[in-house]
Write an enzyme that holds these catalytic residues in place. Sequence first.
Site: not given
Length: 268
Positions: A208, A56, A173, A80
Site C-alpha cells: 500500500t 477518510d 507506531y 478519526v
Amino acid sequence: MTSVRPHDASEEGPRSRAGRLRLDGRIAIVSGGAGGIGQGVAELFVAEGASVMVCDLPESEGKAVAQNLGPTAGYTALDVRDPGQWRNAVEACAAAFGAEPDILVQTAGIMVPGPVDTVDPEQFRTAFEVNVMGTLHGIQAVAPGMRRGGRGAIVVVTSMAGVTFACKSLGPYAASKAAASSLVRTAALDFGGTGIRVNSIVPGQIDTPMSRAAGVPAEFFDQMPIPRSGQPSDIANAALYLASDESSWVTGTDLLVDGGMEAGPVLG
Ligand SMILES: NC(=O)c1ccc[n+]([C@@H]2O[C@H](COP(=O)([O-])OP(=O)(O)OC[C@H]3O[C@@H](n4cnc5c(N)ncnc54)[C@H](O)[C@@H]3O)[C@@H](O)[C@H]2O)c1
C-alpha cells in the site's frame, strides 16, 4: 434515532441462505477507505452485498472510491480524532442507507517512526491520537446503534509491529498499535452478551502507499513461508470473515494475516 436494521436468519430458507451474498443487507463504515487496505475492504464489502460508507480525510480520493463502487456506497469526511465527525458518519449511514451501521472496519491509521530515546513526545501523542483514540471514538460512535439492534461486528486493523514483536525505531507506531490491540480485547469483554463482536486483524507487510513510503527491501520477503508482499485483498478477505456471521463465535481475537511471518523464518 434509527436503529441497526434487525436481522433474523430464521426467516431465510436453506436455499436463500446458500445463495445469498455474505454481507447482504449489512451496513458498514470503513474508515481509511479512500486508499490502501481500506479501499480493498470497501470494494469487497460492496461486492458481498453491504452498503458501505467510505470515510477518510482526502475528499477527492474518498468520493472517487465511493462513486466507483456505485449506489450502495457513499463518502463522508472523517478525521478519526474527532468524535463529532464519527457521529456525522453514523448519521450519514442512517440518511443514505436507512439504518445505522452494524459493521465498523477501522483501517485509518498513521505510521510514526522514531527511536524511543529521541522521538518528539508530540509525535508519540499524534500516533496515539489517530491509532488509539481514533479507534476508541469509532467504537463509541457505532456502539449505541449496535446495542439497540442487538448485533454488530467491529474490526480494527492493528499491526504486527507492537502486537507480535517490538520494532526498532518504530516506537510511536508500535506502542499505539499494541494499545489498539489491547483496546479491542477489552471491548470484546465489555460488549459480551450484547451481540457485538470486536476483533483485530494483524497484517504483515501489505503493498500500500504506507508500506511503499517505508521502503521494504525485496530480501525481506525471502525468509517468509509465503514469500511475497500481502495485498489489500488479503486483509479485506479477513475483514469479510470477521464482519460476517461466519465468525459469529469469534470475538476478542487478533487474526494474523502475515504470509506466515510470525511462524518464524524459513532457514536453509
Ligand atoms: N501496509 C502495511 O504493510 C500495514 C501493515 C500493518 C498494518 N497496517 C495498518 O493498516 C491500516 C491501513 O494502512 P494502509 O497500509 O492501507 O495505509 P494507507 O496510508 O494507504 O491508508 C491509511 C488511511 O488512513 C487514513 N487516515 C490517516 N489519518 C487519518 C485520520 N486522522 N482520520 C481519518 N483517516 C485517516 C489515510 O488518509 C489513509 O487513507 C493502518 O492502520 C496501518 O497501520 C498496514
